[in-house]
Write a protein that holds these residues in place. Structure first.
Motif, PDB file in Angstrom:
ATOM      1  N   PHE A 181      -2.789  20.250 -41.129  1.00 35.88           N
ATOM      2  CA  PHE A 181      -1.775  20.637 -42.110  1.00 35.88           C
ATOM      3  C   PHE A 181      -0.443  19.962 -41.765  1.00 35.88           C
ATOM      4  CE2 PHE A 181      -5.031  23.838 -42.166  1.00 35.88           C
ATOM      5  CZ  PHE A 181      -5.196  24.112 -43.507  1.00 35.88           C
ATOM      6  N   PRO A 182      -0.356  18.628 -41.936  1.00 35.63           N
ATOM      7  CA  PRO A 182       0.877  17.927 -41.557  1.00 35.63           C
ATOM      8  C   PRO A 182       2.053  18.282 -42.463  1.00 35.63           C
ATOM      9  CG  PRO A 182      -0.590  16.465 -42.757  1.00 35.63           C
ATOM     10  CD  PRO A 182      -1.350  17.738 -42.519  1.00 35.63           C
ATOM     11  N   GLU A 183       3.222  18.322 -41.872  1.00 33.62           N
ATOM     12  CA  GLU A 183       4.474  18.497 -42.619  1.00 33.62           C
ATOM     13  C   GLU A 183       5.343  17.287 -42.313  1.00 33.62           C
ATOM     14  OE1 GLU A 183       6.394  22.250 -42.085  1.00 33.62           O
ATOM     15  OE2 GLU A 183       4.521  23.357 -42.305  1.00 33.62           O
ATOM     16  N   TRP A 184       5.510  16.421 -43.315  1.00 31.42           N
ATOM     17  CA  TRP A 184       6.289  15.214 -43.106  1.00 31.42           C
ATOM     18  C   TRP A 184       7.768  15.451 -43.424  1.00 31.42           C
ATOM     19  CZ3 TRP A 184       1.253  14.314 -45.202  1.00 31.42           C
ATOM     20  CH2 TRP A 184       0.401  13.634 -44.321  1.00 31.42           C
ATOM     21  N   ASN A 185       8.054  16.068 -44.541  1.00 27.05           N
ATOM     22  CA  ASN A 185       9.436  16.318 -44.968  1.00 27.05           C
ATOM     23  C   ASN A 185      10.291  15.059 -44.842  1.00 27.05           C
ATOM     24  OD1 ASN A 185       9.047  19.087 -45.647  1.00 27.05           O
ATOM     25  ND2 ASN A 185       8.987  19.522 -43.459  1.00 27.05           N
ATOM     26  N   GLU A 186       9.805  13.987 -45.449  1.00 25.82           N
ATOM     27  CA  GLU A 186      10.494  12.699 -45.431  1.00 25.82           C
ATOM     28  C   GLU A 186      10.808  12.276 -46.857  1.00 25.82           C
ATOM     29  OE1 GLU A 186       8.592   9.672 -43.042  1.00 25.82           O
ATOM     30  OE2 GLU A 186       7.784  11.194 -41.677  1.00 25.82           O
ATOM     31  N   LYS A 187      11.903  11.543 -47.016  1.00 23.30           N
ATOM     32  CA  LYS A 187      12.325  11.101 -48.344  1.00 23.30           C
ATOM     33  C   LYS A 187      12.442   9.587 -48.360  1.00 23.30           C
ATOM     34  CE  LYS A 187      16.588  11.878 -49.442  1.00 23.30           C
ATOM     35  NZ  LYS A 187      17.859  12.446 -49.893  1.00 23.30           N
ATOM     36  N   VAL A 188      12.024   8.997 -49.470  1.00 23.27           N
ATOM     37  CA  VAL A 188      12.201   7.565 -49.690  1.00 23.27           C
ATOM     38  C   VAL A 188      12.706   7.373 -51.119  1.00 23.27           C
ATOM     39  CG1 VAL A 188       9.787   7.199 -50.392  1.00 23.27           C
ATOM     40  CG2 VAL A 188      11.117   5.304 -49.504  1.00 23.27           C
ATOM     41  N   VAL A 189      13.598   6.414 -51.289  1.00 22.67           N
ATOM     42  CA  VAL A 189      14.127   6.108 -52.611  1.00 22.67           C
ATOM     43  C   VAL A 189      13.745   4.673 -52.955  1.00 22.67           C
ATOM     44  CG1 VAL A 189      16.203   5.896 -54.031  1.00 22.67           C
ATOM     45  CG2 VAL A 189      16.040   7.717 -52.319  1.00 22.67           C
ATOM     46  N   PHE A 190      13.072   4.511 -54.096  1.00 23.91           N
ATOM     47  CA  PHE A 190      12.657   3.203 -54.581  1.00 23.91           C
ATOM     48  C   PHE A 190      13.555   2.791 -55.743  1.00 23.91           C
ATOM     49  CE2 PHE A 190       8.633   5.009 -52.977  1.00 23.91           C
ATOM     50  CZ  PHE A 190       8.201   3.978 -52.159  1.00 23.91           C
TER      51      PHE A 190
END
Length: 178
Positions: A49-58
């Motif tokens: 149950f990974p929790e990345w909580n990462e954001k990327v803007v394209f």
């Protein structure tokens, strides 16, 4: 219809990861591709149950582009193994995001060879993303209504297999470890 501005993808987490080694462990990470750009998340060690909580803007692509989410496992020997893929086609992406800056929550299942990836607990392997647009939607008003009123953020989207390659044969080489 097109997106005018930027697309923010917030990678929340995943659930029901499969057993990937003799010890029943999984060290998952995601690769996200959109508009000719790719990024990867951090590897989450020993979790179903990974929790990345990462954001990327394209930047918005000049031409229609699918959002491709690949799920990988990083083995203890740093070997990268593809677990599955989910493709959100351009039309589905436009239908799922609103014309406002409100993020849209999307939970979907990963597929490998057209078959749903099943986790260690017998449930389909899933990931959850939030997607929103900065700058709005372009085109005329008749064109900007959702393309499919039945698509909702929690709907599993169909996989367009023309965008998927499986196995260890990557035309641009395997992804590097994040």
């Amino acid at each position: 219809q097109f997106i005018d501005g930027f697309v923010e993808v917030y990678i929340r987490g995943g659930k029901h990861m499969p057993k990937m080694n003799a010890f029943g462990l999984c060290d998952p990470f995601l690769s996200i591709a959109f508009g000719g750009r790719k990024t990867t998340t951090a590897v989450k060690k020993r979790t179903y149950f990974p929790e990345w909580n990462e954001k990327v803007v394209f930047s918005a692509p000049a031409h229609p582009s699918s959002l491709i989410v690949d799920l990988f496992h990083m083995s203890w020997s740093s070997r990268v193994m593809r677990i599955g893929t989910h493709v959100i086609a351009w039309e589905q992406l436009l239908a799922a995001i609103s014309q406002t800056a409100e993020p849209r929550l999307m939970t979907f299942t990963f597929f490998n060879g057209g078959i749903a990836v099943i986790g260690s607990d017998g449930c389909p392997t899933e990931a959850t993303l939030s997607i929103r647009v900065f700058g709005g939607m372009g085109g005329d008003s008749a064109c900007c209504s959702p393309l499919s009123p039945t698509v909702s953020p929690s709907t599993d989207f169909l996989v367009d297999s023309s965008f998927i390659s499986f196995g260890d044969d990557w035309s641009d080489g395997p992804p590097s470890a994040p």
